[in-house]
Enzyme design. Structure first.
Site, PDB file in Angstrom:
ATOM      1  N   LYS A  27       3.628  32.008  35.439  1.00 43.49           N
ATOM      2  CA  LYS A  27       2.738  32.217  34.284  1.00 43.49           C
ATOM      3  C   LYS A  27       3.511  32.598  33.022  1.00 43.49           C
ATOM      4  CE  LYS A  27       0.441  35.431  36.412  1.00 43.49           C
ATOM      5  NZ  LYS A  27       0.982  35.291  37.787  1.00 43.49           N
ATOM      6  N   THR A  28       4.425  33.560  33.173  1.00 39.11           N
ATOM      7  CA  THR A  28       5.145  34.052  31.991  1.00 39.11           C
ATOM      8  C   THR A  28       6.001  32.948  31.383  1.00 39.11           C
ATOM      9  OG1 THR A  28       5.169  36.323  32.816  1.00 39.11           O
ATOM     10  CG2 THR A  28       6.812  35.743  31.167  1.00 39.11           C
ATOM     11  N   GLU A  53      -1.097  34.675  28.705  1.00 37.56           N
ATOM     12  CA  GLU A  53      -0.878  34.717  30.139  1.00 37.56           C
ATOM     13  C   GLU A  53      -2.092  35.369  30.793  1.00 37.56           C
ATOM     14  OE1 GLU A  53       2.270  36.762  33.285  1.00 37.56           O
ATOM     15  OE2 GLU A  53       2.875  36.386  31.212  1.00 37.56           O
TER      16      GLU A  53
END
Length: 485
Positions: free
Chosen positions: A149-150, A193
């Site tokens: 995600k990051t 995010e």
């Protein structure tokens, strides 16, 4: 957009899984916001963006951190150490009554400032609810998934920034080249995010939802793999009508998710864009090399070249390219823009080099993540004779118990492994659950540093892995290498 202020007559709890924020307050309705856990990466991102929008902010954290001084310089009222009287002190300093509190996941009943907010009848919002209020003013992209995600949200941010679209963003780490984890842009897009660990991703109603993968994790919160899978189903239902779902075709969990949600999404006019190396992917990577490959979208083609290693990062880049195309950019422009991505903190982050030995740090704390980063490390070696040396710190007793065998298997990709004791974070010990379950010798920090520094030779890589305080060992390793050379 000028929504009314929140009702302060009755306090709400900062439960990220119960509130539907679609009709909740926007930023302009919050007034003076006080943050609990201000130094944390998630809370600080929300605070940065609210301050940029002109919201008076104050906050507290348990310990002094560099980001707190940044907020002080920007005019925020910041305290270290939680005390009930900090709320009144912040009001006196800023000259505004506090009208809402935003809390990290670990700030709850028993925290004196949390309890004071409840006593006053103030709304107490989870950080994700504050972020959701910010996102409603722009075209939102929410990046979800068990892993990646990051990096993916950071890549999408850099892509839009390089293309001149000036996005607003809030991600889980500082982005190389941008220097922060959140900033307000002048464009219409908002990249965020979306965290599944506590169910808070369900507070967002994005135009574009990204799902990088779906796999069992955070079982301390969900209990079962089926419950984890369901939260991603629920997330796709939050995508607005006429929006888009961008989803990885290479991931089995994501494909199973798509089989469940494709029909109802299409009925609402939601576009579905799959990406990956499979031939049936809408956005496909072929002719794969360690640095990239050929990206195809129908008859269009462009060459992808990344500076960050690993097939997992190539897939993350495809997701970001799909975001760029949704924003109206050509395949070539999107591919060239994402190639400018230089990484994020704690994601294969180079900490230094001594006599040809490079030291990296990575946040990997799930077996799939460990396997992916070690594959990338192996691909990054300068010669076939090079070796990868690892210090790994398991994170959470529950995760260690659930995935001990898988961790042991993933770590076999390294040439030498030093395992530290479990980093407990928010958990109490579980009887019988120790780092020894991973099948590698458990060492003290001093022994682990000495072991990898003694084993490393020019051309080798040393990696510190885990979500705990193992990240602090990079400097110690570099010092030990210097002393041995």
């Amino acid at each position: 957009m000028n929504p009314s202020a929140p009702d302060a007559s009755a306090a709400t709890t900062a439960d990220p899984t119960t509130a539907d924020t679609a009709a909740g307050p926007g930023v302009n309705g919050l007034g003076h916001v006080h943050f609990l856990g201000l130094g944390g990466v998630g809370v600080s991102a929300v605070a940065r963006l609210m301050a940029a929008d002109g919201v008076p902010i104050s906050g507290t954290d348990a310990k002094e951190l560099p980001v707190l001084e940044e907020f002080r310089r920007a005019g925020a009222a910041v305290q270290v150490g939680y005390r009930a009287e900090n709320l009144a002190a912040a009001e006196d300093q800023l000259g505004h009554p506090i009208t809402a509190v935003i809390a990290s996941s670990i700030a709850a009943a028993g925290n004196p400032e949390y309890d004071e907010a409840v006593r006053r009848g103030l709304p107490v919002l989870h950080r994700s609810q504050g972020l959701a209020a910010l996102m409603r003013t722009r075209r939102a992209v929410a990046v979800a998934g068990t892993h990646g995600k990051t990096t993916t949200s950071s890549m999408a941010t850099v892509l839009l920034e390089q293309a001149g679209l000036s996005p607003t963003f809030a991600v889980g780490a500082n982005v190389a080249g941008l220097g922060v984890n959140a900033a307000a842009g002048t464009g219409e897009w908002f990249i965020a995010e979306a965290d599944e660990s506590d169910g808070s991703l369900l507070n967002y109603a994005p135009e574009v939802g990204v799902v990088t993968n779906v796999e069992a994790d955070h079982l301390d919160h969900y209990g079962t793999a089926e419950a984890v899978e369901q939260v991603f189903v629920d997330f796709t239902e939050r995508i607005t009508d006429g929006g888009a779902l961008i989803i990885c075709a290479d991931d089995a969990g994501a494909r199973a998710l798509l089989a469940k949600v494709a029909e109802p999404l299409r009925a609402r006019g939601v576009d579905i864009i799959s990406y990956g190396t499979r031939e049936d992917a809408d956005l496909r990577l072929s002719s794969v090399t360690p640095a990239g490959g050929t990206v195809s979208a129908g008859p269009e083609q462009a060459e992808l070249r990344l500076t960050v290693p690993g097939v997992h990062n190539q897939l993350n880049a495809l997701a970001a390219i799909a975001v760029g195309r949704r924003a109206g950019l050509s395949l070539r422009t999107s591919t060239e823009a994402v190639s400018q991505f230089q990484g994020t903190s704690r994601r294969f982050e180079l900490r230094g080099e001594v006599s040809g030995v490079r030291v990296y740090d990575d946040y990997a704390h799930h077996p799939t993540e460990v396997a992916a980063v070690l594959q990338a490390a192996r691909a990054s070696l300068a010669t076939e004779q090079g070796q990868v040396h690892v210090i790994f710190q398991p994170h959470l007793f529950s995760r260690t118990a659930a995935f001990a065998a898988d961790f042991g298997t993933a770590l076999t990709a390294a040439d030498t492994v030093a395992v530290l004791e479990i980093y407990p974070a928010r958990e109490e010990p579980i009887e019988g659950v120790t780092a020894a379950l991973l099948g590698h010798p458990v060492r003290s920090i001093t022994e682990a540093v000495d072991a990898v520094a003694s084993a490393a030779r020019p051309g080798d890589l040393i990696m510190t892995l885990g979500a705990g305080d193992v990240t602090a060992l990079g400097e110690h390793i570099l010092t030990a290498l210097t002393e041995r050379r």
